[in-house]
Design a protein around this motif. Structure first.
Motif, short mmCIF file in Angstrom:
data_model
loop_
_atom_site.label_atom_id
_atom_site.label_comp_id
_atom_site.label_asym_id
_atom_site.label_seq_id
_atom_site.Cartn_x
_atom_site.Cartn_y
_atom_site.Cartn_z
N CYS A 151 90.01 19.56 -41.41
CA CYS A 151 88.79 20.32 -41.12
C CYS A 151 88.05 19.77 -39.90
CB CYS A 151 87.86 20.32 -42.34
SG CYS A 151 88.64 20.92 -43.86
N GLU A 152 88.12 18.47 -39.71
CA GLU A 152 87.43 17.85 -38.57
C GLU A 152 88.41 16.93 -37.85
OE1 GLU A 152 83.46 16.48 -38.91
OE2 GLU A 152 83.07 17.60 -40.76
N PRO A 153 89.26 17.51 -37.00
CA PRO A 153 90.30 16.72 -36.34
C PRO A 153 89.75 15.56 -35.52
CG PRO A 153 90.67 19.08 -36.02
CD PRO A 153 89.33 18.94 -36.66
N HIS A 154 88.58 15.76 -34.90
CA HIS A 154 88.04 14.70 -34.05
C HIS A 154 87.72 13.44 -34.84
CE1 HIS A 154 84.43 16.58 -35.66
NE2 HIS A 154 83.75 15.51 -35.32
N ARG A 155 87.39 13.60 -36.13
CA ARG A 155 87.12 12.42 -36.97
C ARG A 155 88.39 11.59 -37.14
NH1 ARG A 155 81.57 12.09 -37.15
NH2 ARG A 155 80.67 14.04 -37.91
N LEU A 156 89.50 12.27 -37.43
CA LEU A 156 90.76 11.55 -37.63
C LEU A 156 91.27 10.98 -36.31
CD1 LEU A 156 92.74 13.66 -40.24
CD2 LEU A 156 90.87 12.04 -40.55
N MET A 157 91.09 11.70 -35.21
CA MET A 157 91.52 11.18 -33.91
C MET A 157 90.75 9.92 -33.56
SD MET A 157 92.00 14.70 -31.70
CE MET A 157 92.55 13.82 -30.24
N SER A 158 89.44 9.93 -33.79
CA SER A 158 88.63 8.74 -33.52
C SER A 158 89.07 7.57 -34.39
CB SER A 158 87.15 9.04 -33.77
OG SER A 158 86.64 9.96 -32.84
#
Length: 235
Positions: free
Chosen positions: A218-225
Motif C-alpha cells: 500500500c505504501e511502497p515508499h515506506r518499504l523502499m526507505s
C-alpha cells in the motif's frame, strides 16, 4: 514441423532481431509444455535434458541447500530463458523450477543448443545476460543475508517483487501471483515466524495488506526507505 506459430516468440527478448525463417527453424525443434500450479518444470540435480522459454505464468525457482533447507532463489516470468544448464557447461539442473501458477513454456532438447546458437547468435548473449543477472542477484542476496537485519531483507524482497511482478490496484501494488509468507521466508533466509511478525506489524501500520497467498504493498515508499536503511517513518 512443430505447428507452433512464430508470433509466440517473435517479441520475446531471447529472439530479438530474428527473421521469420530463423524463428520457424527454431520452432521446428520446440515442443509446448504445460505445468499446473505446483508441478515441476525441472528438478535440481536431475539430468538437464531440456531448456525452456516461459511463455505464460510464473515459476518459483528453489534450491535445496546441503543442510536440507529449501531456499527460494527467484521467481521467473514470461519471456525468460530458464533451465539453460547446457550454456553453463552443466549436465544437471542447479535448481528446481515449479509453476507458481498454471504455466506454459516452450522446450528444446539441450543437445540442440549448439544448433540454436547457429540459428540465433543473439541467444548466447541472452543466456550470458541472464546468467550475469542471476549472479548479481545471488551476490546481492549473500550481502543482504550477511549484513542486513531481517526486516530490511523482507522489505527489499517485496520491493523487488513489486518491480518485476507488480500490478497497480486500487489499494497499491499487488504482487501479481500467489505468494505465501513461507515463500517470503525462504526468499529472505529467515523463519515463517519472523516474516509473519513483520508483515503483521506492517499491516497494522497500513503499509501492506495481506490475504491468503496475496500481498498488496500500500505504501511502497515506506518499504523502499526501510530497504535502503532509512527510517521507514520518514516523510
Amino acid at each position: 514441423m512443430s505447428g507452433l506459430d512464430r508470433s509466440l516468440i517473435a517479441a520475446l527478448p531471447p529472439f530479438a532481431g530474428a527473421g521469420p525463417a530463423q524463428l520457424d527453424a527454431v520452432l521446428d525443434e520446440a515442443r509446448s509444455v504445460y505445468r499446473a500450479r505446483g508441478s515441476s518444470l525441472y528438478e535440481q540435480d536431475k539430468p538437464a535434458d531440456s531448456f525452456f522459454v516461459l511463455l505464460h505464468g510464473r515459476l518459483r525457482v528453489t534450491r535445496l541447500t546441503p543442510d536440507g533447507r529449501q531456499v527460494v532463489v527467484r521467481f521467473a516470468g514470461p519471456g525468460e530463458l530458464v533451465g539453460v544448464a547446457v550454456a553453463l557447461g552443466r549436465d544437471t539442473y542447479p535448481a528446481t523450477a515449479a509453476a507458481a501458477v498454471d504455466s506454459v513454456a516452450l522446450a528444446w532438447p539441450s543437445a540442440r543448443w549448439p544448433q540454436m546458437l547457429g540459428l540465433l547468435p543473439a541467444l548466447a548473449g541472452a543466456a550470458l545476460q541472464a546468467a550475469g543477472a542471476r549472479l548479481h542477484d545471488a551476490h546481492s542476496r549473500i550481502v543482504e543475508l550477511s549484513t542486513e537485519q531481517v526486516e530490511r531483507r523482507v522489505a527489499n524482497a517485496l520491493v523487488r517483487l513489486s518491480e518485476t511482478t507488480g500490478r497497480r490496484v486500487e489499494q497499491g501494488i499487488l504482487i501479481d501471483f500467489p505468494i505465501s509468507r513461507q515463500d517470503v521466508a525462504e526468499a529472505t533466509g529467515t523463519t515463517l515466524h519472523n516474516v509473519s511478525r513483520i508483515l503483521s506489524a506492517w499491516e497494522e501500520r497500513g503499509w501492506v495488506k495481506g490475504g491468503r497467498q496475496r500481498i498488496v504493498i500500500c505504501e511502497p515508499h515506506r518499504l523502499m526507505s526501510l530497504g535502503e536503511g532509512y527510517p521507514a517513518n520518514r516523510g
